[in-house]
Design a protein around this motif. Structure first.
Motif, PDB file in Angstrom:
ATOM      1  N   LYS A 257       1.312   4.096  -3.102  1.00 51.27           N
ATOM      2  CA  LYS A 257       1.156   5.527  -2.847  1.00 51.27           C
ATOM      3  C   LYS A 257       2.414   6.285  -3.247  1.00 51.27           C
ATOM      4  O   LYS A 257       2.351   7.368  -3.850  1.00 51.27           O
TER       5      LYS A 257
ATOM      6  N   LYS B  82       0.836  -1.203   0.000  1.00 55.99           N
ATOM      7  CA  LYS B  82       0.000   0.000   0.000  1.00 55.99           C
ATOM      8  C   LYS B  82       0.874   1.257   0.000  1.00 55.99           C
ATOM      9  O   LYS B  82       0.602   2.221  -0.735  1.00 55.99           O
TER      10      LYS B  82
ATOM     11  N   GLN C 229       2.795   6.397  -7.077  1.00 51.07           N
ATOM     12  CA  GLN C 229       1.831   7.319  -7.658  1.00 51.07           C
ATOM     13  C   GLN C 229       2.325   8.771  -7.558  1.00 51.07           C
ATOM     14  O   GLN C 229       2.159   9.569  -8.467  1.00 51.07           O
TER      15      GLN C 229
END
Length: 355
Positions: free
Chosen positions: A341, A337, A344
């Protein structure tokens, strides 16, 4: 600070060999490669690979022989030996380590009746500079059938020859803990206050520059902690000896310097600030409501935030999921996760990662 002084200052004997190996064996590969490149004037890329090789060999009597470090970077083979003091037999020892390293780890090819052995490129690093200063160690091999001796050479480096700027620019992170040793002789003799002031100022300057290396993602947090903990032990040993010999002048200055070296807050980065704040909040809540749960929740939250912070720094350094989980105890799902993030938000310059 009282606990730190109690655990560090009384230590009059320091395991230099153990400190070097702890740092070299645990430091991030990227930093070790940069250090080797500076030692041997070699240029490596971000894709270069480091291999730490076994250093133990045995002779015909099963007697153990152990070099300090056999390392390979890409196709280059190195032997690094670290000495705290002069050794008149060092040239012979480094030659012996070369033979053993070549037989155990070097490329061996056979051509008819000939065996070719690739020796490691050697260097000896001295933590102290004695009366006899060397630029290199040499062994002349007078072999039958040769008019001239074959010379086996090893580079020699002294930690005291590196300036503060050298240590940072050349990424000599494994040598930084031993910077205080250059003050060893003078601090044990009668000296004036200006010497101690200069010593402490230089040590604090080096630590602050090292902190900045963490800030700009040149050095990982865990490596910073290894380095400063080792430096604290060495500096503590020096001032402890000086104090016992009644030559120490400024105990307050020593305390301030030790605080700088062992500053576990690393305030500019707030590495542990999350944890400490959460603990404080948990304690306040527990007192206000009369429940111990508040303290436990505060600690848990602080530890989790610290782990997430460390994971994000490791992501910036291009570390693998496996290593991040190893150092943070986060689950694969949590790391994935965080990686998603991170990628991105950094899609324009995403590092090449091996998962």
């Amino acid at each position: 600070m009282a606990d730190k002084e109690k655990s560090v200052l009384p230590n009059r004997t320091t395991d230099y060999d153990g400190l070097v190996k702890q740092i070299m064996n645990n430091m991030q590969d990227k930093n070790i490669i940069e250090f080797i490149g500076a030692l041997f004037s070699k240029k490596y890329t971000k894709d270069s690979q480091l291999i730490r090789l076994c250093t133990e060999t045995h002779d015909e009597n099963a007697t153990q022989r152990r070099a300090d470090f056999y390392l390979k970077v890409d196709n280059d083979f190195y032997n690094i030996e670290v000495q705290s003091r002069e050794d008149k037999f060092m040239a012979l020892r480094i030659f012996e380590y070369g033979i053993r390293g070549a037989m155990q780890h070097g490329q061996q090819t056979e051509d008819d009746d000939t065996i070719n052995l690739d020796f490691p490129e050697p260097v000896v690093i001295y933590l102290r500079k004695g009366k006899n200063v060397h630029n290199e160690h040499k062994v002349n091999l007078n072999l039958p059938g040769y008019d001239e001796p074959v010379v086996y050479k090893a580079k020699v480096r002294y930690v005291s020859d590196y300036t503060i700027q050298d240590m940072i620019d050349q990424k000599c992170y494994p040598l930084i803990p031993f910077f205080p040793m250059r003050f060893e002789d003078e601090i044990s003799k009668i000296h004036d206050a200006s010497f101690e002031e200069s010593m402490n100022r230089n040590i604090c300057d080096l630590v602050n520059r090292l902190r900045n290396q963490v800030k700009v993602n040149e050095l990982m947090i865990k490596d910073y902690i290894y380095i400063t903990n080792a430096m604290g032990k060495i500096y503590g040993g020096l001032v402890s000896k000086s104090k016992s010999e009644n030559t120490l002048i400024d105990e307050k200055g020593v305390k301030q310097t030790m605080d700088t070296i062992l500053d576990d807050k690393i305030t500019f980065f707030d590495i542990y600030e999350f944890e400490k704040q959460a603990k404080a909040e948990g304690k306040a809540e527990g007192r206000a409501e009369g429940r111990a749960e508040g303290r436990a929740e505060g600690r848990a939250e602080g530890i989790e935030k610290h782990a997430i912070f460390t994971a994000n720094v490791m992501l910036q350094n291009g570390e693998t999921d496996k290593k991040i989980m190893q150092y943070t105890n986060l689950s694969q799902a949590s790391v994935s996760k965080l990686r998603a993030k991170y990628e991105q938000s950094h899609s324009d310059k995403q590092p090449e990662i091996k998962r």
